[in-house]
Design an enzyme around this catalytic site. Structure first.
Site: not given
Length: 260
Positions: A37-39, A70
């Protein structure tokens, strides 16, 4: 089940450890790509906290998912957003949710918000051996403190170190760009609409600079996950409202002559 002095008390994770024993560590040998997962972002506003995360997950240079969530409720008045190795992160969130529910049932009362933040820090610390193998989990925890009557935000490092942020935080691969955008637009006493708009703009700017961060996908109808946490509790913002905020942002950027 336990001898005197060995009762795990209200900790569900300690109960699991004592009944299941130490589990073998996952190892990332580099033979397979790990989904990341990123931001994610969080910022305080007049009524509480806004949390948001883009929907993209990556495997190396490929897109693993365009619609991963997320941002999750931790309990009725707090939430956790995840960045890092997606599998261990989602498992940690589920265990954290169970941990908080288990504590409340055993003790007959909920932990304080700070106590919950400490519990999550302990979970991250226990994940350190996996983090050293490339399976790092770096969440943001936020909630509405019913005792202080304010929203609060906590960030973590890989060792489980817990640090409270006063107004906002962003992390993940696009965290720096999102954080800079929010810093430039933040002011005390933001209302709900302005706070959501600023969180959305932070993710938009991160997606513009970071290939691992997903922007709004109008064709598929995929928009960032956004949630508010107030005295009324954790509430996910409807995709229709998030889409409207993005539409307003794009109209403003077009009117300003957004640089190519």
């Amino acid at each position: 089940m336990f001898a005197p002095g060995q009762d795990p008390g209200p900790s569900f994770s300690e109960l699991l450890r004592r009944t299941n024993g130490d589990q073998p560590l996952l190892r990332n040998t580099g033979a397979v790509e790990i989904t990341h997962g990123t931001t994610i972002v969080a910022l305080r506003y007049a009524e509480g906290v806004v949390m948001a995360g883009d929907r993209r997950a990556t495997e190396g240079y490929s897109i693993a998912s365009r619609a991963i969530d997320k941002v999750f409720p931790a309990d009725g008045h707090s939430g956790v957003a995840i960045a890092g190795a997606a599998g261990p992160a989602v498992e940690m969130v589920r265990l954290f949710q169970t941990e908080l529910e288990h504590y409340e049932k055993v003790e007959g009362m909920a932990l304080s918000l700070e106590g919950k933040a400490n519990q999550l820090g302990g979970m991250i610390r226990r994940n350190l051996p996996m983090a050293m193998e490339g399976l790092a989990v770096v969440p943001i925890y936020a909630g509405y403190d019913l005792r202080r009557r304010i929203g609060r935000i906590f960030k973590y490092d890989l060792t489980g170190g817990r640090y409270e942020e006063g107004d906002f935080h962003a992390t993940g691969s696009g965290g720096r760009d999102a954080r800079t955008t929010i810093k430039l637009g933040y002011r005390d006493g933001l209302d709900r609409a302005a706070a959501i708009q600023l969180a959305v703009e932070g993710l938009y700017q991160a997606a513009d600079e970071d290939s691992a961060t997903g922007g709004p996908d109008v064709v598929r109808g995929i928009y960032p996950t956004v949630a508010t946490i107030t005295v009324a509790g954790f509430e996910r913002v409807e995709d229709t409202e998030v889409a409207q905020r993005f539409g307003e942002l794009l109209q403003r950027k077009t009117a300003e002559g957004h640089p190519r």
